[in-house]
Structures are given as structure tokens and as C-alpha cells.
Write a protein that holds these residues in place. Structure first.
Motif, PDB file in Angstrom:
ATOM      1  N   SER A  68       0.831  -1.199   0.000  1.00 22.63           N
ATOM      2  CA  SER A  68       0.000   0.000   0.000  1.00 22.63           C
ATOM      3  C   SER A  68       0.869   1.253   0.000  1.00 22.63           C
ATOM      4  N   THR A  69       0.451   2.252  -0.759  1.00 24.20           N
ATOM      5  CA  THR A  69       1.171   3.523  -0.771  1.00 24.20           C
ATOM      6  C   THR A  69       0.801   4.409   0.405  1.00 24.20           C
ATOM      7  N   GLY A  70      -0.287   4.065   1.103  1.00 22.47           N
ATOM      8  CA  GLY A  70      -0.732   4.892   2.213  1.00 22.47           C
ATOM      9  C   GLY A  70      -1.623   6.037   1.801  1.00 22.47           C
ATOM     10  N   VAL A  94      10.698   6.241  19.872  1.00 23.80           N
ATOM     11  CA  VAL A  94      11.290   7.578  19.823  1.00 23.80           C
ATOM     12  C   VAL A  94      10.339   8.468  19.037  1.00 23.80           C
ATOM     13  N   ARG A  95      10.207   9.707  19.476  1.00 26.10           N
ATOM     14  CA  ARG A  95       9.308  10.640  18.798  1.00 26.10           C
ATOM     15  C   ARG A  95      10.027  11.255  17.594  1.00 26.10           C
ATOM     16  N   ILE A  96       9.368  11.179  16.446  1.00 24.75           N
ATOM     17  CA  ILE A  96       9.920  11.771  15.227  1.00 24.75           C
ATOM     18  C   ILE A  96       8.886  12.735  14.643  1.00 24.75           C
ATOM     19  N   ALA A  97       9.365  13.670  13.829  1.00 28.10           N
ATOM     20  CA  ALA A  97       8.489  14.652  13.184  1.00 28.10           C
ATOM     21  C   ALA A  97       8.529  14.438  11.678  1.00 28.10           C
ATOM     22  N   PHE A  98       7.354  14.444  11.064  1.00 27.98           N
ATOM     23  CA  PHE A  98       7.231  14.308   9.624  1.00 27.98           C
ATOM     24  C   PHE A  98       7.388  15.685   8.960  1.00 27.98           C
ATOM     25  N   PRO A  99       7.583  15.741   7.638  1.00 26.57           N
ATOM     26  CA  PRO A  99       7.688  17.037   6.957  1.00 26.57           C
ATOM     27  C   PRO A  99       6.464  17.926   7.181  1.00 26.57           C
ATOM     28  N   GLN A 237      16.012  10.120  -1.233  1.00 21.93           N
ATOM     29  CA  GLN A 237      15.986   9.141  -0.150  1.00 21.93           C
ATOM     30  C   GLN A 237      16.690   9.663   1.092  1.00 21.93           C
ATOM     31  N   ASN A 238      17.335  10.820   0.989  1.00 16.78           N
ATOM     32  CA  ASN A 238      18.001  11.428   2.143  1.00 16.78           C
ATOM     33  C   ASN A 238      17.141  12.485   2.822  1.00 16.78           C
ATOM     34  N   ASN A 239      15.889  12.622   2.409  1.00 15.95           N
ATOM     35  CA  ASN A 239      14.977  13.556   3.053  1.00 15.95           C
ATOM     36  C   ASN A 239      14.505  13.030   4.403  1.00 15.95           C
ATOM     37  N   ARG A 240      14.021  13.936   5.212  1.00 12.34           N
ATOM     38  CA  ARG A 240      13.344  13.545   6.448  1.00 12.34           C
ATOM     39  C   ARG A 240      12.178  12.607   6.125  1.00 12.34           C
ATOM     40  N   ASP A 241      12.034  11.544   6.912  1.00  9.09           N
ATOM     41  CA  ASP A 241      10.965  10.558   6.757  1.00  9.09           C
ATOM     42  C   ASP A 241      11.092   9.750   5.476  1.00  9.09           C
ATOM     43  N   ARG A 242      12.277   9.719   4.867  1.00  5.27           N
ATOM     44  CA  ARG A 242      12.517   8.791   3.769  1.00  5.27           C
ATOM     45  C   ARG A 242      13.492   7.734   4.278  1.00  5.27           C
ATOM     46  N   THR A 243      13.167   6.489   4.056  1.00  2.00           N
ATOM     47  CA  THR A 243      13.972   5.407   4.602  1.00  2.00           C
ATOM     48  C   THR A 243      14.302   4.380   3.523  1.00  2.00           C
ATOM     49  N   ILE A 244      15.324   3.580   3.798  1.00  2.81           N
ATOM     50  CA  ILE A 244      15.749   2.495   2.927  1.00  2.81           C
ATOM     51  C   ILE A 244      15.767   1.227   3.760  1.00  2.81           C
ATOM     52  N   ALA A 245      15.438   0.114   3.161  1.00  3.96           N
ATOM     53  CA  ALA A 245      15.475  -1.170   3.867  1.00  3.96           C
ATOM     54  C   ALA A 245      16.826  -1.356   4.542  1.00  3.96           C
ATOM     55  N   SER A 246      16.813  -1.770   5.791  1.00  2.96           N
ATOM     56  CA  SER A 246      18.059  -1.926   6.532  1.00  2.96           C
ATOM     57  C   SER A 246      18.891  -3.071   5.976  1.00  2.96           C
ATOM     58  N   PRO A 321       6.286  14.678  -3.762  1.00  2.52           N
ATOM     59  CA  PRO A 321       5.019  15.411  -3.829  1.00  2.52           C
ATOM     60  C   PRO A 321       4.354  15.660  -2.482  1.00  2.52           C
ATOM     61  N   ASP A 322       4.666  14.853  -1.462  1.00  2.00           N
ATOM     62  CA  ASP A 322       4.036  15.053  -0.161  1.00  2.00           C
ATOM     63  C   ASP A 322       4.758  16.104   0.677  1.00  2.00           C
ATOM     64  N   TYR A 323       5.840  16.671   0.163  1.00  2.00           N
ATOM     65  CA  TYR A 323       6.591  17.684   0.890  1.00  2.00           C
ATOM     66  C   TYR A 323       5.975  19.056   0.676  1.00  2.00           C
ATOM     67  N   PRO A 324       6.076  19.952   1.678  1.00  2.00           N
ATOM     68  CA  PRO A 324       5.691  21.344   1.432  1.00  2.00           C
ATOM     69  C   PRO A 324       6.650  21.968   0.429  1.00  2.00           C
ATOM     70  N   LYS A 325       6.227  23.029  -0.205  1.00  2.90           N
ATOM     71  CA  LYS A 325       7.094  23.724  -1.155  1.00  2.90           C
ATOM     72  C   LYS A 325       8.355  24.181  -0.435  1.00  2.90           C
ATOM     73  N   MET A 326       9.526  23.838  -0.997  1.00  2.00           N
ATOM     74  CA  MET A 326      10.793  24.115  -0.345  1.00  2.00           C
ATOM     75  C   MET A 326      11.497  25.294  -1.013  1.00  2.00           C
ATOM     76  N   PRO A 327      12.341  26.030  -0.258  1.00  2.00           N
ATOM     77  CA  PRO A 327      13.021  27.200  -0.832  1.00  2.00           C
ATOM     78  C   PRO A 327      13.859  26.847  -2.059  1.00  2.00           C
ATOM     79  N   GLY A 328      13.695  27.623  -3.119  1.00  2.00           N
ATOM     80  CA  GLY A 328      14.483  27.446  -4.320  1.00  2.00           C
ATOM     81  C   GLY A 328      14.077  26.275  -5.182  1.00  2.00           C
ATOM     82  N   GLU A 329      13.031  25.565  -4.804  1.00  2.00           N
ATOM     83  CA  GLU A 329      12.647  24.357  -5.536  1.00  2.00           C
ATOM     84  C   GLU A 329      12.024  24.709  -6.879  1.00  2.00           C
ATOM     85  N   PRO A 330      12.378  23.991  -7.947  1.00  2.00           N
ATOM     86  CA  PRO A 330      11.733  24.226  -9.245  1.00  2.00           C
ATOM     87  C   PRO A 330      10.294  23.734  -9.226  1.00  2.00           C
TER      88      PRO A 330
END
Length: 353
Positions: A68-70, A94-99, A237-246, A321-330
Motif C-alpha cells: 500500500s502507498t498509504g 522515539v518521537r519523530i516529526a514528519f515534513p 531518499q536522504n529527506n526527512r521521513d525517507r527510509t531504505i530497507a536496513s 510530492p508530499d513535501y511542502p514547497k521548499m526554498p528554491g525548488e523548481p
């Protein structure tokens, strides 16, 4: 069953999680739990104290099943980012914050029993963040995800990975490769936890652009229609809340493959990553040891990659696409769908000016 210093209850131990293939026998739920115990020491070295999402397949995996994509779709497997209710009181979080700014209490493995408990809950793949509990806002890992596009072979990906190794060494960085559990290769670089997620993402973009200059089979193009038959370095994949299989995680693929950490010499001679399974990986760990055992002893500086980001042309790249608009982003508009008359020469939407 015993996991570390705890007894963990496993229900329905004979449930078939992976069906037999022409390469591997069927795998039961108990065997998945036993696998986590066998590789626990090595797996805990890479995952301990990290916020970890669980990729759960409660009824096991069968070829053709979907994750599922969620976003409202039905799937046979799903990501569990918040610790489910009813978890034992010894399971730590552990408490984490999403974008988006929302927060969650996520699984934070601190002992082998947590791995078996996750498997008891139907987890096959563990997806840890590149941070540890003392500081969840500053990554201690750069993750280079070499993702083969359609038409690209594993031999192509392996070639690119070895070019990436040469580049890392030229820049004074030490990389640790692993198979993805499918056709890709991941390269991890331990870094000091003093950079932001945005810094680490920019470092990955800079590295990818230099890799593109050295090997025409590499691309950092975010839009699939622009990638062609090349290996995509997925910088996002280096963004906050992006993960790779361990490393050491089983994957939801036929044959019960695992994401296998390797030495560079072993990777150079590898022809088929499917040889690493829940059956073979523990044997290789016992006979050859953990090729990532010394990673924490060799942190690398991020500054050489940030210099590439700052000096190579290209500027900022699109965020997911689920990220807020970021500074300087095209603009997040697929190139084939852009209407030239609606945009100026700087990539700004005319209606927004």
C-alpha cells in the motif's frame, strides 16, 4: 522463543510467509523469527536506537501482492510508522516529526527481542531513519540509492557502484555497499551528526552530478520520463521521513531475499543478488563476519560533497510530492505536461508573479 535476554511469544509459527521457489524452500513465520535471531548482533549494529518503520505483511508474501502507498489504496502489505497499540511495555519508541509537522512515536529497536516482536507482527523489512535517538534532526548516514530503471541490468548497477566507490575514495569518504534485496545497490557513508537533512540531500545531489559526469549510465533526473535506461541516483531518499530497507532485512520478493551488506571485493564479483536469502545470509555472516562491523569507526566529512553541490551546475531539484514547497525548488510539473507559455525563462509560473 529466546531473543537476547527475553522470551518472545510467536503465534501461528507454521504459517507460510514465503512460498517455495525453484531456488529456495518455503519459509514459515517461525523461520523468519529465527532468521532475525541469527543475524541479531549485526542487524542491531546498524539499526539500534534508530526510529524504524515496519513493513508488515500479516498474511505473508506471495508473488503479485502489492504494498500500500498509504494514500487510500488497498494493499497486501503496509508501512507501520506509529507503534501499534498493545505492544509490550518493554518495546521502546522515539518521537519523530514528519515534513508536515505532525509527530509520531515510532519503534526504536534497542535489543534483539524487538526484532522478533516485529516479525511476530508480520514485519519482513525494517526501514530505519538515518538518525539515532539522541538526535533525530541530524543524520549520521548519507545513503546513496542506485536504482536501476527499466532496461538496466544488475551488471550495469554494479559497474556504477564501483565507479561511485572510486569517486568516494578520491573525495576522502568511505562507502559501505549492500544489495537492495532486488536489483539495486545501496552505498552508506557514516557521517558526523551535525548536518541537516537538507544538507545531506544536497550532498547526495552533488555526488550524483559528479557521478553523471563520469559515467553516462547514471542520471539524477527526478522525472521518470527523463531517466532513460540508466541508473537513477535517488537523492530524495536522504529527506526527512525517507527510509531504505536496513542491511540484513528480508524483502517482500519471491525466494525470501535479504538486503545483504558486502565488501567491495565481494560486490565486484557478484552476478546475482538473489543468492542472499534468509537461509544463506546467516551462514555467510557466521563464516565471513559482518562487512559493516567497523562503520562507526570511520565517519567521513560531508564537506567535499557539499562543495560539489555548490559548484556543479543544476541548482535545486524537486522534492517528493508530499513535501511542502521548499526554498528554491523548481516547479513540480512533469516536463511533458508543462505549457511553455505559462512559464518564464527562470522556471517561474507567470500567473504566480
Amino acid at each position: 522463543m529466546t531473543a537476547g535476554e527475553r522470551e518472545v511469544r510467536v503465534t501461528n509459527p507454521d504459517r507460510v510467509i514465503y512460498e517455495a521457489t525453484d531456488r529456495t524452500p518455503a519459509v514459515t513465520k517461525l523461520q523468519v523469527c529465527e532468521y532475525f535471531v541469527k543475524v541479531a548482533d549485526a542487524l542491531m549494529r546498524t539499526i539500534r536506537d534508530r526510529p524504524t518503520a515496519m513493513e508488515r505483511w500479516p498474511n505473508g508474501y506471495r508473488e503479485g501482492m502489492r504494498l500500500s502507498t498509504g494514500h487510500g489504496d488497498d494493499g497486501d502489505g503496509f508501512y507501520q510508522k506509529r507503534l501499534p497499540k498493545g505492544a509490550p511495555d518493554w518495546i521502546e519508541t522515539v518521537r519523530i516529526a514528519f515534513p508536515s509537522g505532525r509527530t509520531a512515536e515510532e519503534l526504536c529497536p534497542t535489543e534483539p527481542a524487538a526484532l522478533v516482536w516485529a516479525a511476530q507482527m508480520g514485519t519482513l523489512t525494517l526501514h530505519p531513519w538515518p538518525v539515532r535517538r539522541p538526535d533525530v534532526d541530524h543524520p549520521d548516514e548519507l545513503r546513496l540509492d542506485l536504482d536501476p530503471q527499466p532496461g538496466v541490468t544488475f551488471t550495469d548497477v554494479r559497474r556504477v557502484a564501483l565507479v561511485a566507490r572510486e569517486l568516494l575514495e578520491e573525495l576522502g569518504l568511505r562507502g559501505y555497499p549492500k544489495t537492495s534485496g532486488s536489483r539495486g545497490i545501496h552505498i552508506y557513508v557514516r557521517i558526523e551528526p551535525r548536518h541537516t537533512f537538507e544538507d545531506v540531500r544536497h550532498a547526495a545531489i552533488g555526488f550524483g552530478r559528479e557521478l553523471e559526469r563520469r559515467d553516462g549510465g547514471v542520471t539524477t533526473a527526478w522525472w521518470k520520463e527523463e531517466r532513460g535506461e540508466r541508473v537513477f541516483l535517488d537523492f530524495n531518499q536522504n529527506n526527512r521521513d525517507r527510509t531504505i530497507a536496513s542491511a540484513w532485512s528480508p524483502r517482500a520478493r519471491p525466494g525470501a531475499p535479504v538486503s545483504m551488506p558486502l565488501t567491495w571485493d565481494r560486490l565486484a564479483e557478484l552476478t546475482d543478488p538473489r543468492e542472499f536469502t534468509v537461509f544463506s545470509a546467516p551462514e555467510l555472516l557466521e563464516s565471513h563476519g559482518d562487512p559493516w562491523a567497523d562503520m562507526d569507526e570511520h565517519p567521513s566529512p560531508l564537506e567535499p560533497l557539499l562543495h560539489l553541490w555548490e559548484t556543479l551546475p543544476g541548482g535545486e531539484m524537486p522534492f517528493p510530492p508530499d513535501y511542502p514547497k521548499m526554498p528554491g525548488e523548481p516547479p513540480r510539473v512533469q516536463p511533458s505536461k508543462k505549457v511553455a507559455a505559462h512559464w518564464d525563462e527562470h522556471g517561474n509560473r507567470i500567473a504566480d508573479r
